[in-house]
Design a protein around this motif. Sequence first.
Motif, mmCIF file in Angstrom:
data_model
loop_
_atom_site.group_PDB
_atom_site.id
_atom_site.type_symbol
_atom_site.label_atom_id
_atom_site.label_comp_id
_atom_site.label_asym_id
_atom_site.label_seq_id
_atom_site.Cartn_x
_atom_site.Cartn_y
_atom_site.Cartn_z
ATOM 1 N N THR A 194 0.836 -1.200 0.000
ATOM 2 C CA THR A 194 0.000 0.000 0.000
ATOM 3 C C THR A 194 0.869 1.247 0.000
ATOM 4 N N VAL A 195 1.831 1.294 0.898
ATOM 5 C CA VAL A 195 2.734 2.452 0.974
ATOM 6 C C VAL A 195 3.531 2.591 -0.328
ATOM 7 N N LYS A 196 3.988 1.464 -0.861
ATOM 8 C CA LYS A 196 4.751 1.497 -2.112
ATOM 9 C C LYS A 196 3.904 2.069 -3.255
ATOM 10 N N THR A 197 2.645 1.680 -3.311
ATOM 11 C CA THR A 197 1.742 2.179 -4.353
ATOM 12 C C THR A 197 1.472 3.670 -4.174
ATOM 13 N N LEU A 198 1.306 4.100 -2.939
ATOM 14 C CA LEU A 198 1.060 5.517 -2.676
ATOM 15 C C LEU A 198 2.309 6.358 -2.978
ATOM 16 N N ILE A 199 3.475 5.802 -2.735
ATOM 17 C CA ILE A 199 4.720 6.501 -3.094
ATOM 18 C C ILE A 199 4.775 6.705 -4.608
ATOM 19 N N LEU A 200 4.333 5.704 -5.375
ATOM 20 C CA LEU A 200 4.261 5.848 -6.835
ATOM 21 C C LEU A 200 3.408 7.055 -7.209
ATOM 22 N N MET A 247 0.046 5.538 11.661
ATOM 23 C CA MET A 247 1.291 6.018 12.268
ATOM 24 C C MET A 247 2.533 5.392 11.630
ATOM 25 N N LEU A 248 2.340 4.314 10.860
ATOM 26 C CA LEU A 248 3.439 3.662 10.156
ATOM 27 C C LEU A 248 3.608 4.194 8.733
ATOM 28 N N VAL A 249 2.695 5.057 8.323
ATOM 29 C CA VAL A 249 2.723 5.630 6.975
ATOM 30 C C VAL A 249 3.529 6.929 7.015
ATOM 31 N N PRO A 250 4.508 7.110 6.118
ATOM 32 C CA PRO A 250 5.305 8.340 6.116
ATOM 33 C C PRO A 250 4.433 9.591 6.028
ATOM 34 N N THR A 251 4.860 10.651 6.696
ATOM 35 C CA THR A 251 4.073 11.895 6.755
ATOM 36 C C THR A 251 3.759 12.433 5.366
ATOM 37 N N GLY A 252 4.716 12.382 4.464
ATOM 38 C CA GLY A 252 4.488 12.876 3.110
ATOM 39 C C GLY A 252 3.390 12.129 2.383
ATOM 40 N N ILE A 253 3.214 10.854 2.717
ATOM 41 C CA ILE A 253 2.133 10.051 2.137
ATOM 42 C C ILE A 253 0.822 10.357 2.840
ATOM 43 N N GLN A 254 0.859 10.495 4.161
ATOM 44 C CA GLN A 254 -0.342 10.875 4.907
ATOM 45 C C GLN A 254 -0.966 12.141 4.315
ATOM 46 N N ASP A 255 -0.122 13.104 3.994
ATOM 47 C CA ASP A 255 -0.615 14.397 3.500
ATOM 48 C C ASP A 255 -1.380 14.276 2.188
ATOM 49 N N MET A 256 -1.146 13.201 1.435
ATOM 50 C CA MET A 256 -1.840 13.010 0.155
ATOM 51 C C MET A 256 -3.281 12.554 0.320
ATOM 52 N N ILE A 257 -3.574 11.889 1.444
ATOM 53 C CA ILE A 257 -4.797 11.090 1.558
ATOM 54 C C ILE A 257 -6.034 11.920 1.877
ATOM 55 N N ILE A 258 -7.138 11.584 1.205
ATOM 56 C CA ILE A 258 -8.478 12.004 1.581
ATOM 57 C C ILE A 258 -9.333 10.739 1.611
ATOM 58 N N LEU A 259 -10.243 10.634 2.574
ATOM 59 C CA LEU A 259 -11.017 9.403 2.783
ATOM 60 C C LEU A 259 -12.459 9.553 2.320
ATOM 61 N N LEU A 271 -15.973 9.696 9.187
ATOM 62 C CA LEU A 271 -15.787 10.966 9.887
ATOM 63 C C LEU A 271 -14.981 10.777 11.175
ATOM 64 N N TYR A 272 -15.219 9.670 11.849
ATOM 65 C CA TYR A 272 -14.476 9.374 13.080
ATOM 66 C C TYR A 272 -12.972 9.383 12.801
ATOM 67 N N LEU A 273 -12.562 8.695 11.727
ATOM 68 C CA LEU A 273 -11.146 8.650 11.377
ATOM 69 C C LEU A 273 -10.650 10.007 10.887
ATOM 70 N N CYS A 274 -11.436 10.668 10.063
ATOM 71 C CA CYS A 274 -11.019 11.952 9.508
ATOM 72 C C CYS A 274 -10.782 12.982 10.612
ATOM 73 N N GLU A 275 -11.672 13.008 11.575
ATOM 74 C CA GLU A 275 -11.529 13.978 12.666
ATOM 75 C C GLU A 275 -10.367 13.621 13.590
ATOM 76 N N LYS A 276 -10.177 12.347 13.810
ATOM 77 C CA LYS A 276 -9.106 11.915 14.712
ATOM 78 C C LYS A 276 -7.723 12.141 14.111
ATOM 79 N N LEU A 277 -7.625 11.993 12.781
ATOM 80 C CA LEU A 277 -6.326 12.024 12.119
ATOM 81 C C LEU A 277 -6.106 13.263 11.248
ATOM 82 N N GLY A 278 -7.097 14.148 11.178
ATOM 83 C CA GLY A 278 -6.952 15.364 10.389
ATOM 84 C C GLY A 278 -6.965 15.128 8.893
ATOM 85 N N ILE A 279 -7.881 14.263 8.429
ATOM 86 C CA ILE A 279 -7.978 13.905 7.014
ATOM 87 C C ILE A 279 -9.266 14.495 6.428
ATOM 88 N N PRO A 280 -9.225 15.143 5.267
ATOM 89 C CA PRO A 280 -10.466 15.608 4.633
ATOM 90 C C PRO A 280 -11.355 14.431 4.221
#
Length: 321
Positions: free
Chosen positions: A131-137, A176-188, A201-210
């Motif tokens: 998953t992380v490898k694909t997101l890095i792509l 928490m195991l996903v690099p910050t630069g990858i976290q910043d890409m994600i919207i759920l 919404l529970y996850l988005c609010e807890k982790l700061g994800i749109p």
Amino acid sequence: MTFVRLGYVAMSLKVPNSSPSQTMTITNFKKIQNKGAAILKLERITRSNLHNTLRILRHNAANDIQFYRMTSRLVPLATFEGLPDWDYMAAIEDSLKEVGMFVVEREMRVDFHPDHFVLINSPKKEVLKMTVKTLILHKRLLEGMGIDPKHRCVLHVGGVYGDRELALERFIHNWMLVPTGIQDMIILENDDKLFHLDDTLYLCEKLGIPLVFDYHHHIAHHKNKHWEDQWDRILKSWSASHLPIKMHISSPKSEKQFRAHNDFVDVKMFMDFLNEIKGSVDQIDCMIEAKRKDEALFKLMDDIKQYENIEINDGASFYIK
């Protein structure tokens, strides 16, 4: 009054022979005895995909379409473990820059929606690693285009794996195991079977994800059918983003196949949503997930003209009053 932009997904039905998702299977790759020749073929396919992406973007620009989801299959076999040393970025550097310059110059919004096997909440370490490898792509492709990767990748929460609450908490742990630069890409996005709006919404609010609100998914799968009760929370999830709020719109194929996408968008269904949210936000970008792709966008623009509280801006955007 709210400004509404329409977009569509990956393929154009109006531009002939323009697939941006041409591929090569691992089996066919292995059939080519000369590995160097096989890699050259992969690179030709990738450059063709990017060329077709640019053709589609030019078509979009000619029709005022400023919002587009690129296919996640631009680079076939990019994450294949049998090609650890393949520097695909070097082979497509110029093609990526050409696509990116077009997007940036015309101030278009583009993003990705990686495939269902991208699972942050998987209990399997190897799945999370892939998953992380694909997101890095995806991040490398956006950066190669000169586009800020922040909030450009839509994901679903993932699998339930027999325990919904545990699956949600595993998402938080794995996050928490996903690099910050990858976290910043994600919207759920809320989905139509497993994780409804409240879960997401529970996850988005807890982790700061749109949160990308999928209206069709919500109707198909919800805890509380009154999504409008959560609208302020959805808006707030976008407060730290530089991009306008985004949602997905599609319509059921039929009553029996309610979760499946129709060829086109039911304009009344769409207007029901818009009439609820008008005035609550200055702009909203609506991604059409319909089988007829850009044809569905053009039809929706025609259908929406019948409403008195609609003011057409151009071929793919309007104001709702």
